[in-house]
Write a protein that holds these residues in place. Structure first.
Motif, short mmCIF file in Angstrom:
data_model
loop_
_atom_site.label_atom_id
_atom_site.label_comp_id
_atom_site.label_asym_id
_atom_site.label_seq_id
_atom_site.Cartn_x
_atom_site.Cartn_y
_atom_site.Cartn_z
N TRP A 51 1.12 -1.17 -0.14
CA TRP A 51 -0.19 0.01 -0.11
C TRP A 51 0.23 1.16 0.45
N GLU A 76 -3.11 3.34 -2.71
CA GLU A 76 -3.81 2.42 -2.11
C GLU A 76 -3.58 3.26 -0.72
N GLN A 80 -3.22 -3.92 0.03
CA GLN A 80 -3.75 -5.07 -0.84
C GLN A 80 -3.15 -5.94 -1.33
#
Length: 157
Positions: A51, A76, A80
């Motif tokens: 991320w 992000e 993820q």
């Protein structure tokens, strides 16, 4: 032990807290690597979670967005799981990850080494200076069926 982080907000001190995405996925963190703008973890089961800012493809997710002004954007805000581009996809076992200034290096348990992110000066090992996101991540830069004990990506200081 769940992964913890500190809030980027500097106005008030924040206590460390568990990252819910990893906790709810039942994942325990084995290793952590922090780049200049992103963070990655490898779990005890060999999953890669990442991320942060990925404007140069260093998140490996292929989600770059180009704004009308020509700027690339990819962030992000929560971890993820990265499977796209890994040889074997979700079945791939990641052994080690290292986040550099704008690139990421991943070593698989199979002995393969992959790189993605900013490719200036050929630092990805792909033989060119192009950036690489998940669409190029499957290009293995090293494979000799031997254990790669450690990978390290450099940081700009």
């Amino acid at each position: 032990m769940p992964c913890v982080y500190f809030s980027p907000v500097m106005m008030a001190p924040q206590l460390p807290r568990a990252i819910e995405e990893l906790v709810s996925a039942g994942q325990r963190v084995a290793t952590v690597s922090c780049g200049s703008k992103n963070t990655a973890v490898v779990t005890e089961t060999g999953q890669l979670w990442i991320w942060g800012c990925g404007t140069d493809g260093q998140l490996g997710n292929g989600n770059d967005i180009t704004t009308p002004g020509g700027d690339r954007w990819n962030s992000e805000w929560t971890p993820q799981r990265v499977t796209n581009g890994l040889p074997g996809g979700a079945a791939a076992v990641v052994r080690e990850v290292s986040c550099g200034h704008d690139h990421t290096v991943v070593a698989l348990a199979s002995g393969e080494v992959l790189t993605f992110g900013k490719g200036d000066y050929g630092m990805l090992g792909h033989g060119e200076s192009e950036h690489a996101d998940a669409n190029r991540m499957g290009e293995v830069i090293y494979s000799d069926n031997v254990l790669v004990p450690r990978v390290v990506a450099g940081l700009l200081v």
